[in-house]
Design an enzyme around this catalytic site. Structure first.
Site, PDB file in Angstrom:
ATOM      1  N   ASP A  35      43.575  88.841 -15.994  1.00  0.00           N
ATOM      2  CA  ASP A  35      44.016  87.492 -16.390  1.00  0.00           C
ATOM      3  C   ASP A  35      45.238  87.556 -17.299  1.00  0.00           C
ATOM      4  O   ASP A  35      45.413  88.520 -18.039  1.00  0.00           O
ATOM      5  CB  ASP A  35      42.843  86.801 -17.119  1.00  0.00           C
ATOM      6  CG  ASP A  35      43.057  85.307 -17.223  1.00  0.00           C
ATOM      7  OD1 ASP A  35      43.948  84.763 -16.529  1.00  0.00           O
ATOM      8  OD2 ASP A  35      42.327  84.668 -18.003  1.00  0.00           O
ATOM      9  N   ASN A  37      48.604  86.728 -16.256  1.00  0.00           N
ATOM     10  CA  ASN A  37      49.920  86.948 -15.631  1.00  0.00           C
ATOM     11  C   ASN A  37      50.864  85.781 -15.896  1.00  0.00           C
ATOM     12  O   ASN A  37      52.043  85.971 -16.188  1.00  0.00           O
ATOM     13  CB  ASN A  37      49.773  87.105 -14.109  1.00  0.00           C
ATOM     14  CG  ASN A  37      49.011  88.354 -13.719  1.00  0.00           C
ATOM     15  OD1 ASN A  37      48.775  89.212 -14.538  1.00  0.00           O
ATOM     16  ND2 ASN A  37      48.620  88.435 -12.455  1.00  0.00           N
ATOM     17  N   GLY A  38      50.317  84.567 -15.748  1.00  0.00           N
ATOM     18  CA  GLY A  38      51.137  83.361 -15.915  1.00  0.00           C
ATOM     19  C   GLY A  38      51.670  83.257 -17.337  1.00  0.00           C
ATOM     20  O   GLY A  38      52.869  82.995 -17.556  1.00  0.00           O
ATOM     21  N   HIS A  52      52.728  87.821 -11.802  1.00  0.00           N
ATOM     22  CA  HIS A  52      51.879  88.449 -10.770  1.00  0.00           C
ATOM     23  C   HIS A  52      52.523  89.746 -10.271  1.00  0.00           C
ATOM     24  O   HIS A  52      51.841  90.734 -10.030  1.00  0.00           O
ATOM     25  CB  HIS A  52      51.647  87.487  -9.606  1.00  0.00           C
ATOM     26  CG  HIS A  52      50.923  86.234 -10.010  1.00  0.00           C
ATOM     27  ND1 HIS A  52      49.828  86.251 -10.839  1.00  0.00           N
ATOM     28  CD2 HIS A  52      51.146  84.920  -9.709  1.00  0.00           C
ATOM     29  CE1 HIS A  52      49.397  85.009 -11.035  1.00  0.00           C
ATOM     30  NE2 HIS A  52      50.181  84.185 -10.365  1.00  0.00           N
ATOM     31  N   GLU A  82      38.485  79.651  -6.332  1.00  0.00           N
ATOM     32  CA  GLU A  82      39.050  78.504  -7.061  1.00  0.00           C
ATOM     33  C   GLU A  82      40.587  78.570  -7.127  1.00  0.00           C
ATOM     34  O   GLU A  82      41.246  77.570  -7.405  1.00  0.00           O
ATOM     35  CB  GLU A  82      38.490  78.450  -8.492  1.00  0.00           C
ATOM     36  CG  GLU A  82      37.027  78.003  -8.588  1.00  0.00           C
ATOM     37  CD  GLU A  82      36.031  79.036  -8.058  1.00  0.00           C
ATOM     38  OE1 GLU A  82      36.256  80.250  -8.242  1.00  0.00           O
ATOM     39  OE2 GLU A  82      35.031  78.623  -7.422  1.00  0.00           O
ATOM     40  N   ARG A  86      45.809  76.234  -6.893  1.00  0.00           N
ATOM     41  CA  ARG A  86      47.143  76.444  -7.478  1.00  0.00           C
ATOM     42  C   ARG A  86      48.236  75.933  -6.535  1.00  0.00           C
ATOM     43  O   ARG A  86      47.984  75.727  -5.347  1.00  0.00           O
ATOM     44  CB  ARG A  86      47.351  77.936  -7.746  1.00  0.00           C
ATOM     45  CG  ARG A  86      46.375  78.427  -8.767  1.00  0.00           C
ATOM     46  CD  ARG A  86      46.638  79.825  -9.204  1.00  0.00           C
ATOM     47  NE  ARG A  86      45.706  80.139 -10.270  1.00  0.00           N
ATOM     48  CZ  ARG A  86      45.898  81.022 -11.225  1.00  0.00           C
ATOM     49  NH1 ARG A  86      47.017  81.714 -11.245  1.00  0.00           N
ATOM     50  NH2 ARG A  86      45.004  81.234 -12.156  1.00  0.00           N
ATOM     51  N   LEU A 146      37.480 107.663  -5.617  1.00  0.00           N
ATOM     52  CA  LEU A 146      37.345 106.322  -6.212  1.00  0.00           C
ATOM     53  C   LEU A 146      37.271 105.245  -5.137  1.00  0.00           C
ATOM     54  O   LEU A 146      38.049 105.275  -4.178  1.00  0.00           O
ATOM     55  CB  LEU A 146      38.562 106.059  -7.113  1.00  0.00           C
ATOM     56  CG  LEU A 146      38.706 104.632  -7.651  1.00  0.00           C
ATOM     57  CD1 LEU A 146      37.668 104.352  -8.736  1.00  0.00           C
ATOM     58  CD2 LEU A 146      40.113 104.394  -8.204  1.00  0.00           C
ATOM     59  N   ARG A 203      37.855  91.763 -19.200  1.00  0.00           N
ATOM     60  CA  ARG A 203      38.711  90.605 -18.911  1.00  0.00           C
ATOM     61  C   ARG A 203      39.882  90.650 -19.868  1.00  0.00           C
ATOM     62  O   ARG A 203      39.702  90.725 -21.085  1.00  0.00           O
ATOM     63  CB  ARG A 203      37.963  89.280 -19.058  1.00  0.00           C
ATOM     64  CG  ARG A 203      38.887  88.104 -18.710  1.00  0.00           C
ATOM     65  CD  ARG A 203      38.204  86.756 -18.689  1.00  0.00           C
ATOM     66  NE  ARG A 203      39.128  85.777 -18.111  1.00  0.00           N
ATOM     67  CZ  ARG A 203      38.783  84.766 -17.338  1.00  0.00           C
ATOM     68  NH1 ARG A 203      37.524  84.564 -17.049  1.00  0.00           N
ATOM     69  NH2 ARG A 203      39.685  83.932 -16.866  1.00  0.00           N
ATOM     70  N   ARG A 209      35.386  84.155 -20.501  1.00  0.00           N
ATOM     71  CA  ARG A 209      34.642  83.534 -19.395  1.00  0.00           C
ATOM     72  C   ARG A 209      34.410  84.549 -18.298  1.00  0.00           C
ATOM     73  O   ARG A 209      35.148  85.521 -18.188  1.00  0.00           O
ATOM     74  CB  ARG A 209      35.492  82.402 -18.762  1.00  0.00           C
ATOM     75  CG  ARG A 209      35.574  81.140 -19.507  1.00  0.00           C
ATOM     76  CD  ARG A 209      36.263  80.088 -18.623  1.00  0.00           C
ATOM     77  NE  ARG A 209      37.660  80.425 -18.331  1.00  0.00           N
ATOM     78  CZ  ARG A 209      38.674  80.158 -19.136  1.00  0.00           C
ATOM     79  NH1 ARG A 209      38.475  79.559 -20.279  1.00  0.00           N
ATOM     80  NH2 ARG A 209      39.905  80.497 -18.796  1.00  0.00           N
ATOM     81  N   LEU A 210      33.413  84.236 -17.429  1.00  0.00           N
ATOM     82  CA  LEU A 210      33.184  85.094 -16.267  1.00  0.00           C
ATOM     83  C   LEU A 210      33.846  84.536 -15.005  1.00  0.00           C
ATOM     84  O   LEU A 210      34.019  85.257 -14.025  1.00  0.00           O
ATOM     85  CB  LEU A 210      31.682  85.295 -16.033  1.00  0.00           C
ATOM     86  CG  LEU A 210      30.957  86.067 -17.140  1.00  0.00           C
ATOM     87  CD1 LEU A 210      29.483  86.221 -16.808  1.00  0.00           C
ATOM     88  CD2 LEU A 210      31.586  87.447 -17.355  1.00  0.00           C
TER      89      LEU A 210
HETATM   90  C1  FPP Z   1      45.211  85.581 -13.268  1.00  0.00           C
HETATM   91  O1  FPP Z   1      46.303  85.318 -14.099  1.00  0.00           O
HETATM   92  C2  FPP Z   1      45.631  86.409 -12.192  1.00  0.00           C
HETATM   93  C3  FPP Z   1      45.526  86.088 -10.865  1.00  0.00           C
HETATM   94  C4  FPP Z   1      44.930  84.857 -10.367  1.00  0.00           C
HETATM   95  C5  FPP Z   1      46.060  86.986  -9.853  1.00  0.00           C
HETATM   96  C6  FPP Z   1      45.777  88.408 -10.090  1.00  0.00           C
HETATM   97  C7  FPP Z   1      46.644  89.214  -9.258  1.00  0.00           C
HETATM   98  C8  FPP Z   1      47.275  90.325  -9.682  1.00  0.00           C
HETATM   99  C9  FPP Z   1      47.119  90.906 -11.027  1.00  0.00           C
HETATM  100  C10 FPP Z   1      48.101  91.110  -8.787  1.00  0.00           C
HETATM  101  C11 FPP Z   1      47.221  91.500  -7.661  1.00  0.00           C
HETATM  102  C12 FPP Z   1      47.610  92.704  -7.068  1.00  0.00           C
HETATM  103  C13 FPP Z   1      47.057  93.126  -5.951  1.00  0.00           C
HETATM  104  C14 FPP Z   1      47.342  94.468  -5.538  1.00  0.00           C
HETATM  105  C15 FPP Z   1      46.175  92.302  -5.095  1.00  0.00           C
HETATM  106  P1  FPP Z   1      46.754  83.812 -14.265  1.00  0.00           P
HETATM  107  O2  FPP Z   1      47.804  83.529 -13.262  1.00  0.00           O
HETATM  108  O3  FPP Z   1      45.586  82.905 -14.211  1.00  0.00           O
HETATM  109  O4  FPP Z   1      47.379  83.858 -15.699  1.00  0.00           O
HETATM  110  P2  FPP Z   1      47.339  82.667 -16.757  1.00  0.00           P
HETATM  111  O5  FPP Z   1      45.906  82.421 -17.105  1.00  0.00           O
HETATM  112  O6  FPP Z   1      48.121  83.235 -17.892  1.00  0.00           O
HETATM  113  O7  FPP Z   1      47.992  81.484 -16.132  1.00  0.00           O
END
Ligand code: FPP
Length: 256
Positions: A35, A37-38, A52, A82, A86, A146, A203, A209-210
Site C-alpha cells: 500500500d 503507491n499513490g 505503481h 474493490e 478506481r 520460493l 502492510r 486494515r486487512l
Molecule cells: C496500493 O497502493 C497498491 C495497489 C492497489 C497496487 C499494487 C501494485 C503494485 C505494487 C505493483 C504490482 C506489481 C506487480 C508485479 C503485479 P494505493 O494505490 O492504494 O496507494 P494509496 O493508498 O497511497 O493511494
C-alpha cells in the site's frame, strides 16, 4: 540457534540496529498488502501510476530478499476486487503491470527456481493479463523454490462465498455430509488450498486494515504494519518486519 544472517541499519532507528535474524525462525509464508503507491507519487508531484511503476521495482527486490532468506511462500496483494472502482486509466495501468513485470523478471525468477502462482478470479481480467500470468505459471510450474503468489482480482469474501457454494453443491449432490464440513474442508475449497496460512502479514503505508485480504487464512497470522510507502519499502524494512515477527510469541490461543 541464532545464525548471523544480516546486519542492517535503518534510518536512525537504533532499536533494530545490529540485531540479527534467526535463520531457524524465518516465516514460511509472508503475505504483503503493498500500500501507499499513490501517496508516494503524490508526495513527489507525480501521477499515481508513477507510484505503481516504482512499486514494481519493490516487488522484485522483496522477492529476491524473500528467496534469499528462505521464505517458502510470498503472497502479494496486487489488485483487489474493490480496486475496479478506481479510474479506468489507473485500472488499465495496473492490469498491464503483471505482464510488464513478468516480461522483465521471468528469466531471473526461473534462474532462482521461483514458482509463480495466482489467487483471485481470472474472470474480468483482461486477456493480456491472464495470458502473461498463465505463461509464467506454466513456465515455472516445475520449480521448487520460493512460491511467488500474486493475489489479482482477489477478495477474501468472494473467495469464501465461492467455497461455500461449491461445498453446498457437494452436499446437495450427496457427495459430502453437512456434518463432515470442518475447517479443513473449508480450507480445501479456498483458492489457497494446499498452501500454509500466512505466518506474517505486512502492510505498508501506515494503514491499519486487512482490506478483504485472506481473512480466513489470517486467523493466527502475526500482523505487522509499517509506516513506509510500498515504493520505499526496502530489504532492510523487510528484515525489520521479520525481526519483529521473531520477537512475537505465537500461542494460537493457548497459554504457553
Ligand atoms: C496500493 O497502493 C497498491 C495497489 C492497489 C497496487 C499494487 C501494485 C503494485 C505494487 C505493483 C504490482 C506489481 C506487480 C508485479 C503485479 P494505493 O494505490 O492504494 O496507494 P494509496 O493508498 O497511497 O493511494
Amino acid at each position: 540457534m541464532i545464525n548471523k544472517l544480516s546486519r542492517w541499519m535503518h534510518n536512525n532507528d537504533n532499536t533494530t540496529k545490529g540485531k540479527e535474524l534467526d535463520r531457524d525462525n524465518i516465516p514460511e509464508h509472508v503475505a504483503i498488502i503493498m500500500d501507499g503507491n499513490g501517496r508516494w507519487a503524490k508526495r513527489r508531484g507525480l501521477p499515481r501510476v508513477a507510484g505503481h511503476r516504482a512499486g514494481m521495482k519493490t516487488v522484485i527486490e522483496i522477492t529476491r530478499a524473500a528467496d534469499e532468506l528462505g521464505v517458502k511462500y510470498l503472497t502479494l496483494y496486487a489488485f483487489s476486487t474493490e480496486n475496479w472502482k478506481r479510474p479506468t486509466d489507473e485500472v488499465e495501468f495496473l492490469m498491464r503491470l503483471p505482464g510488464q513485470f513478468l516480461m522483465a523478471e521471468l528469466d531471473e525468477l526461473i534462474e532462482r527456481n521461483v514458482q509463480v502462482r495466482m489467487v483471485g478470479n481470472e474472470e474480468n481480467l483482461p486477456s493480456y493479463t491472464v495470458q502473461a500470468v498463465r505463461e509464467a505459471i506454466e513456465k515455472t510450474a516445475g520449480n521448487t523454490g520460493l512460491i511467488l503468489n500474486f493475489a489479482l482480482n482477489y477478495g477474501s469474501r468472494a473467495e469464501i462465498v465461492n467455497a461455500v457454494r461449491e461445498i453446498a453443491a457437494e452436499v446437495q449432490e450427496g457427495r459430502l455430509a453437512a456434518g463432515d464440513i470442518d475447517e479443513n474442508v473449508i480450507g480445501r475449497y479456498l483458492e489457497t488450498s494446499g498452501m500454509p496460512d500466512p505466518d506474517l502479514l505486512i502492510r505498508t503505508s501506515g494503514e491499519l486494515r486487512l482490506s478483504n485480504f485472506m481473512l480466513w487464512q489470517m486467523a493466527y497470522s502475526e500482523l505487522c504494519f509499517i509506516g513506509v510507502y510500498w515504493p520505499d519499502f526496502s530489504r532492510d524494512h523487510f528484515y525489520e518486519t521479520i525481526l519483529e515477527y521473531q520477537q512475537r510469541s505465537r500461542r494460537y490461543g493457548a497459554l504457553t
